[in-house]
Structures are given as structure tokens and as C-alpha cells.
Write an enzyme that holds these catalytic residues in place. Structure first.
Site, PDB file in Angstrom:
ATOM      1  N   SER A   1       3.547   1.472  10.101  1.00 29.05           N
ATOM      2  CA  SER A   1       3.480   0.567   8.957  1.00 29.05           C
ATOM      3  C   SER A   1       4.883   0.082   8.582  1.00 29.05           C
ATOM      4  O   SER A   1       5.615  -0.388   9.463  1.00 29.05           O
ATOM      5  CB  SER A   1       2.795   1.295   7.799  1.00 29.05           C
ATOM      6  OG  SER A   1       2.319   0.397   6.841  1.00 29.05           O
TER       7      SER A   1
ATOM      8  N   ARG B   1      -2.213   1.215  -6.192  1.00 31.58           N
ATOM      9  CA  ARG B   1      -2.524   2.188  -5.143  1.00 31.58           C
ATOM     10  C   ARG B   1      -3.974   2.068  -4.684  1.00 31.58           C
ATOM     11  O   ARG B   1      -4.270   2.231  -3.499  1.00 31.58           O
ATOM     12  CB  ARG B   1      -2.253   3.599  -5.654  1.00 31.58           C
ATOM     13  CG  ARG B   1      -2.453   4.700  -4.639  1.00 31.58           C
ATOM     14  CD  ARG B   1      -1.539   4.552  -3.442  1.00 31.58           C
ATOM     15  NE  ARG B   1      -1.535   5.737  -2.587  1.00 31.58           N
ATOM     16  CZ  ARG B   1      -0.852   5.838  -1.459  1.00 31.58           C
ATOM     17  NH1 ARG B   1      -0.105   4.829  -1.039  1.00 31.58           N
ATOM     18  NH2 ARG B   1      -0.884   6.932  -0.732  1.00 31.58           N
TER      19      ARG B   1
ATOM     20  N   ASP C   1      -7.534  -1.513  12.630  1.00 29.95           N
ATOM     21  CA  ASP C   1      -6.495  -1.735  11.629  1.00 29.95           C
ATOM     22  C   ASP C   1      -6.494  -3.213  11.254  1.00 29.95           C
ATOM     23  O   ASP C   1      -5.986  -4.055  11.993  1.00 29.95           O
ATOM     24  CB  ASP C   1      -5.135  -1.320  12.200  1.00 29.95           C
ATOM     25  CG  ASP C   1      -3.994  -1.476  11.191  1.00 29.95           C
ATOM     26  OD1 ASP C   1      -4.220  -2.027  10.090  1.00 29.95           O
ATOM     27  OD2 ASP C   1      -2.871  -1.045  11.513  1.00 29.95           O
TER      28      ASP C   1
ATOM     29  N   HIS D   1      -6.012   1.209   9.196  1.00 31.54           N
ATOM     30  CA  HIS D   1      -4.554   1.335   9.232  1.00 31.54           C
ATOM     31  C   HIS D   1      -4.111   2.800   9.201  1.00 31.54           C
ATOM     32  O   HIS D   1      -3.108   3.168   9.819  1.00 31.54           O
ATOM     33  CB  HIS D   1      -3.966   0.575   8.042  1.00 31.54           C
ATOM     34  CG  HIS D   1      -2.477   0.534   8.026  1.00 31.54           C
ATOM     35  ND1 HIS D   1      -1.738   0.028   9.074  1.00 31.54           N
ATOM     36  CD2 HIS D   1      -1.567   0.945   7.099  1.00 31.54           C
ATOM     37  CE1 HIS D   1      -0.450   0.128   8.791  1.00 31.54           C
ATOM     38  NE2 HIS D   1      -0.326   0.683   7.601  1.00 31.54           N
TER      39      HIS D   1
END
Lengths: 375, 375
Positions: free
Chosen positions: A153, A222, A318, A351
Site C-alpha cells: 500500500s 477509518r 484488491d 487490499h
């Protein structure tokens, strides 16, 4: 030993007037980097692996901080004796990024000019700046060139940026579940997360360090992030339409489905360990990330990586950093006739696969690193 | 006429003590439905097409409200003389849903028991309730059975629910870009949008009708929604990494990329036309939507649709309601040996494709409806 115990270290540098000059032209200093190391640096100082963490990660990549510690570091499945990044062979280093909030200098740190937390006086930082700061740590550790650098990432962006900015300092680069430049969709998700924080009245233009922090906003950011880390399939398997309780027709909009409950919990627990201003600065760094900056093209960016080998890894499910973005990286490296391997790993984890698909990643990375030792 | 001018109508019903009994067992009444009609009902009263709108839609599906009106209804490309839903042949009806805020009874309406807006005293409504309310409108218009019902997204859910709840009242059903039950991922996105509204201090537990409404929260919810309506590819083509201005290293976190600017504008303009409490109630109705409720299986849900023909349409780049969710619907209908056509339309527009892919949809729908006339 029963458990791999590791202790965080601190490295301070960039004391005024020798501040770190950032990409923006602004200066930052003094800087503290919190870092952890695993394994031993060999006599030739050529067995170091520099790992960059993702948005919410930290220096604690593997092992435990104490015998009673229950949770290991964030990539413990991949870093340790005999693992993908084998600490019996390699000297693994991971530092908390500048701009972060897990010990390294960030917006919550004291601004020496005011004696108060920086808050929004902290300068905008970029992935290049994050990487640059860590070259000082490498110098401090006596490492001219790392055997490998990697990360998933945002960590993958940093690994790529390290290769492009310091081609002479790295032999092998493993960017995972990442991109050469943040997409419009990803910028959009980051922007929504930032808006959530900024609209929280407790944010108070960034000045909340002696008050209640903007936890609602940070939790919301978040929650959004979490959705993007999971695949539709994982969410379906994990939660489906399972209800938290019995009742179907509640007003008040409490969490009714398990997936709502999970996201609220994840959002809330994040506020216990992360600083909202760091979230703003680090997502902004990700938005600004574009390897082509300062180069004529993406291929040109890799031009100086003459002796660098690359292994690019992506995951089928992802959707935050889809495989086509990894193809772009691979094609740009290939255009320079450099060594590049590409592995797309079948996964349903989305992901988050870079944290979860241990077996395939381990096999692929071990082979790549072994070939690199003989290169 | 130069422009198709249409006027909204109002239909009031469910006067106490004859309130509408909701799925929850709660009662709602009196109820006003704002609706628009296009074309003429024929002598046999068998040429009506009932269109259900999506989350943020309204009764104004096509045409203009006045000669000076600049923007046509939300599906004007598909509804009108000679169009997919040909108003030269069909009598098209579209009503604002209960729970909405575009004229029909919703949380912003006056609660007859208190003389004040319902706010959170408005009962939880479901897609079944939305559909049930519209059967009263059909009765009022003298329509026993509609020739067709359709809608995209939430509108497609309503079209499906109408077929399942009132199989004898519909001949042809065209659910577009939709699902038989909301996925965990979609519930998650809805939940984040709701949290954004609820955490806005101006929300005030739903009581803001005489105060400043929770525009920041509603805008944020809309921004999240917008990202899910567009494909990664559309966002890339439309915005890429284009900057709004020159400067790269701003603190303060103003919109820096065009995509941020666009989302903020979309979010803000939504607050000018939508009620935050309606957003809560309608997304909750979507979350609660599961065609299998009250049936043993999805296939069983369609068991009574003996004389109903179905055309299911999905779009390749729609990641909010991916094609596999339409396959589920098709397979469940097929299991009953009923007539079902399925068309997956190639599109880069994402979920918004149902509003934008006019040509392919028109061809497919015209063929399906023509065959339905002869069936």
C-alpha cells in the site's frame, strides 16, 4: 527464545540549523524516527531490508515488545526466522514515518519554535520526504545500500520512491498492492476521510491536543478506509446480512447489522491509537504521490535504476489498488530493460491481502530474494 | 409542444383511522404522495408503466416543469415520446417515495399527533412499504394492473418487490442495476453515510427543522455515495490527477485536486435539495431490503409471479451492484420456469450507467416491451 522480543529505538537528527529540507522547500527539524530492527547486520553491511509501513502502520513490524505482549507486529507473518523476510539471514529495519504518530516526529510533536504541538504548522510532507528521512537512519546504521526494500500500500509507494530517488542505495525492490500514482478514486476516498475529520467540531482547526480529539471524524475516516481494504466477497463471507440482534425495525439508527457493528468497533478502536492530524498529513502525502513527478514519464522515473531488480505483487480482489496499476509499474520498468518479476496472487481478501496472503507471498518473495543474492 | 411540460400531482390517503399499516406493524397516515404522469391511460387501463426512483430521485422523471425550466427530469433520456418508455404508447407514472423529501410524506412532514415535523418519530419504512403506498395511488388512478414496472438501483429493488408482493398487478418487470438483497459492502457504505449525518452536531437527534440542518454530514454522505456511483475508470477519465490550481504543498487541506473539488460541490449541492433524515430512513430501507424475507428462498419469492415477464439489466463496471447480483435474480426467476431476459451492458460509467447508457438500454427495453405487448 520463546517469543521474538524486540525493542523500539530512537534516532534523532536534523537539528537546526541542519533541518531536513522537504520537497515543498520547507524545513523540518529536529526529527526523531522510532525504528525497530530484526536480525543482525552482517560484516559487509549488505544484508539489510528496509520495510515501509502503510497508512496506519508503525515501526513494530514483527515480534513482541514483551513476554506478556499478546499481539505481534503488523507483518509478523512475513518477518521473522525462516519467514519471507528471513531474520536469520537479513537485517530488517522498519521505522515509523515522519508525519506519523507512533513515535516519529509528526503533527502531534512539539514544535520547537512555539513549545506547543505543531498541529497544522507541521509542513506538508510527501512520500519522497518520508523516504528521504529514512536515508538518514540508514546512514546512522552504517548502511550504504540495502539488499531490499518493500512495503504494501503506502509502504509500496515508499519502496518505489526509494528506488527512484536513491537507485544506488537498493538492490531489490518489492512493491506490494500499490501504485505508481494515486488514482482519482483513491484521492476521493482520502478526501472524504479528511472531510470527516475536519468537520468534526473537536478538530478545532487541528488544535485539540489539550482537549477532546476529533474521534468521531477519525473513526468515520477509518470506517471508510476499512470498507476499501476489504473485498465485497470478504464482507459477504464475514458478515453477509447477519443481524446484531433480533429487532428489525429500530429507529435511532443504532448498528443493526453485524457489518455496521464491526465497522463502528474498528473505527472507534483506531481513535485509541492514531492521531487525526497524522491521518490528514499521511493521506495527503499519498494523494500527492506520483512517481512521474520530476520525470518525463513513468518509464523515465526508473531510468537510473540500472542495477535494481524489481518484484511487483498485486492481488486479484484488491479494488483499491487493482492489478492494472501494478501492470503500469511493470511496463515502465520493462521499458528500461531492467529486471522485473510480476506476480498477481489469487485472493479474495481485497487490499488487505498483503497482510493475509502469507503462503504465496512467502514463496514468491523467497525465490526472488534468493535469486537476488546470486545476482 | 417545444418542451414536454409536466405538473406534479398530489394524492392524499391513509387518513386516520385508516392509516397505512407498515411492515413493522406501525401505522402511518395521513400520507401524501407527489407523483407525475406522462402520456395517457388507454381505455383498457392496461398501458401504465410505474417507475420507481433511486435514493435521491423524485417524481420528476422526465420533461420540464415550465418553459423556462433548464433541467429535465432525472430519466428524461429514457422517458418520453419515442423513447425507451414511450409516452406516445404508455402512461408513465412516477411518485416520490414515502420517507422521501420531495413532496411525499417523510420525516420532514408534520406529525399530526404533535403538529411538528416527525423527525425520528417517523416510523422505519421498508421497500415493501414504499411499494404498498404506491398501490393506493394505482387504485386511485383506476389501474388494476400495470403493463410494466421498472427502476434503477433502489428503484429496481422496489420494482422487484412490487412483482413479488403484487404479482397479479404487473405484467412486465425491468429491474436495472440492482440486487435481490443489499450486500454487506453496501450496508457498510450506507452506515458510514448515516454516521456522517448523525455525528454532525447540527443533526441534533433529528430535530433540526427550525435550525441549521446537518449539511456537513449530509454532504459527506453524498460524497461517499458519489464515489460508489462512479467507476474507477470514469473517475480517471473525468479527473485523473488534475489539480484545481497550481500549488502543490498547501496546508489547511483545501480541495487541491479536481476530483476533491467536484465531490465537495456535489455534496454541497445535495444539501440544497435533500433532507438528512430522509437520507437516514431511505438508506435504512435499502439495508433492510431482502426479497427472500417471508419466503423460503429467493426462488420461492418469485413463485407467484406466474404471468410476469422479467428483463434484468446490469452494467459491467457497476461495482456497487455488480452483475453477479443480477445473475442471482435471473437464476431465482429461472428456477420457477418464468420468462426472464438478462442483458449485461458494456459500460465504463459504473452504477450511474443506468442514467447514462441510453442507447443500449433503449434498444433492449423497447424489444422486451414490444414482445410483452404481443405476449
Amino acid at each position: 527464545m520463546a517469543k521474538g522480543i524486540v525493542k523500539p529505538n530512537k534516532f534523532a537528527f536534523a537539528e537546526p540549523p541542519n533541518e531536513l529540507v522537504l520537497e515543498s522547500g520547507e524545513k523540518l527539524g529536529p526529527i526523531t524516527l522510532v525504528y525497530e530492527t530484526y536480525g543482525s547486520l552482517n560484516a559487509n553491511q549488505d544484508n539489510a531490508i528496509l520495510i515501509f509501513h502503510a497508512l496506519s502502520g508503525d515501526a513494530h513490524v514483527a515480534g513482541y515488545h514483551s513476554e506478556s505482549d499478546k499481539k505481534p507486529g503488523w507483518w509478523d507473518s512475513m518477518v521473522g526466522p525462516g519467514k519471507a523476510f528471513d531474520t536469520d539471514k537479513y537485517f530488517v529495519i522498519c521505522a515509523n514515518t515522519i508525519g506519523g504518530c507512533q513515535g516519529s516526529t509528526g503533527p502531534a510533536s512539539i514544535n520547537p519554535k512555539t513549545g506547543k504541538p505543531y498541529a497544522l504548522d507541521f509542513p506538508v510532507i510527501t512520500v519522497s520526504d518520508m523516504v528521504k528521512a529514512q536515508t538518514y537512519l540508514l546512514d546512522h546504521l552504517g548502511i550504504k545500500k540495502v539488499f531490499a526494500t518493500t512495503g504494501g500500500s503506502l509502504g509500496g509507494m515508499a519502496a518505489l520512491q526509494f528506488a527512484v530517488d536513491y537507485p544506488e542505495r537498493v538492490a531489490n525492490v518489492i512493491p506490494i498492492a500499490t501504485t505508481a500514482r494515486l488514482s482519482a478514486q483513491n484521492i476521493a476516498f482520502n478526501e472524504v476521510g479528511r472531510r470527516a475529520i475536519i468537520h468534526d467540531p473537536n478538530w478545532n482547526n487541528g488544535n485539540y491536543y489539550d482537549k477532546t480529539p476529533p474521534n468521531n471524524g477519525l473513526a468515520l475516516a477509518r470506517m471508510i478506509g476499512h470498507i476499501t481494504y476489504l473485498s465485497d466477497e470478504t464482507m459477504h463471507k464475514k458478515f453477509g446480512r447477519e443481524l446484531k440482534g433480533e429487532k428489525q425495525f429500530e429507529t435511532g439508527f443504532d448498528a443493526q447489522f453485524q457489518v455496521e457493528n464491526y465497522l463502528r468497533y474498528k473505527g472507534f478502536s483506531f481513535t485509541q491509537r492514531f492521531d487525526a492530524n497524522s491521518y490528514l498529513y499521511i493521506t495527503k502525502a499519498a494523494d500527492l504521490f506520483d512517481l512521474t513527478d520530476g520525470h518525463k514519464s513513468l518509464a523515465q522515473a526508473f531510468k537510473k535504476c540500472k542495477d535494481t531488480r524489481f518484484l511487483v505483487i498485486s492481488f486479484t480482489s484488491d479494488w483499491l489498488f487493482p492489478s492494472y496499476q501494478s501492470f503500469e509499474i511493470v511496463n515502465a520498468i520493462k521499458a528500461n530493460r531492467l529486471h522485473v518479476s510480476y506476480k498477481e496472487i489469487e485472493s479474495t481478501y481485497g487490499h488487505d491481502a498483503f497482510l493475509l496472503e502469507v503462503e504465496e507471498q512467502t514463496k514468491t518473495i523467497k525465490n526472488f530474494l534468493a535469486a537476488g543474492e546470486n545476482a
